[in-house]
Design a protein around this motif. Sequence first.
Motif, short mmCIF file in Angstrom:
data_model
loop_
_atom_site.label_atom_id
_atom_site.label_comp_id
_atom_site.label_asym_id
_atom_site.label_seq_id
_atom_site.Cartn_x
_atom_site.Cartn_y
_atom_site.Cartn_z
N TRP A 1 -1.37 -15.87 -5.16
CA TRP A 1 -0.63 -14.94 -6.02
C TRP A 1 -0.71 -13.51 -5.49
O TRP A 1 0.21 -12.72 -5.69
N GLY A 2 -1.81 -13.19 -4.83
CA GLY A 2 -2.00 -11.83 -4.32
C GLY A 2 -3.07 -11.07 -5.09
O GLY A 2 -3.01 -9.84 -5.17
N LYS A 3 -4.03 -11.79 -5.65
CA LYS A 3 -5.10 -11.16 -6.43
C LYS A 3 -5.92 -10.20 -5.58
O LYS A 3 -6.17 -9.06 -5.99
N THR A 4 -6.33 -10.66 -4.42
CA THR A 4 -7.17 -9.83 -3.54
C THR A 4 -6.42 -8.59 -3.10
O THR A 4 -6.97 -7.48 -3.07
N VAL A 5 -5.16 -8.74 -2.78
CA VAL A 5 -4.34 -7.59 -2.37
C VAL A 5 -4.22 -6.59 -3.52
O VAL A 5 -4.38 -5.38 -3.33
N ALA A 6 -3.98 -7.08 -4.73
CA ALA A 6 -3.81 -6.20 -5.89
C ALA A 6 -5.10 -5.42 -6.17
O ALA A 6 -5.06 -4.21 -6.40
N VAL A 7 -6.23 -6.09 -6.13
CA VAL A 7 -7.50 -5.41 -6.38
C VAL A 7 -7.81 -4.43 -5.23
O VAL A 7 -8.30 -3.32 -5.47
#
Length: 92
Positions: A59-65
Amino acid sequence: MKKQSEETIAWKRLKGQGRRDPVVFAEKILGLELHDGQKLYLRNSIHKKHYLLCPSNQWGKTVAVAILHIWANYYKFKLPGWQIPTHRGMQK
């Protein structure tokens, strides 16, 4: 007094917009492409002490954080609920 170029003025304006909105910072300053869910998360999480994020894989969790951390450090401010880590043996 030295006159600022149009490019300098535009950059300062963009930095000001990025300070208020992490999505503008990510897309315009970092050059990242975000999907709608990431945009919603970034905009909502900066105003809340706790914000639950529980999406699926890729989903892109790491990128968002990571964007939030880079954004907060670039503009030198803390987000609600973020704390300075303490370690045993460190003086307070």
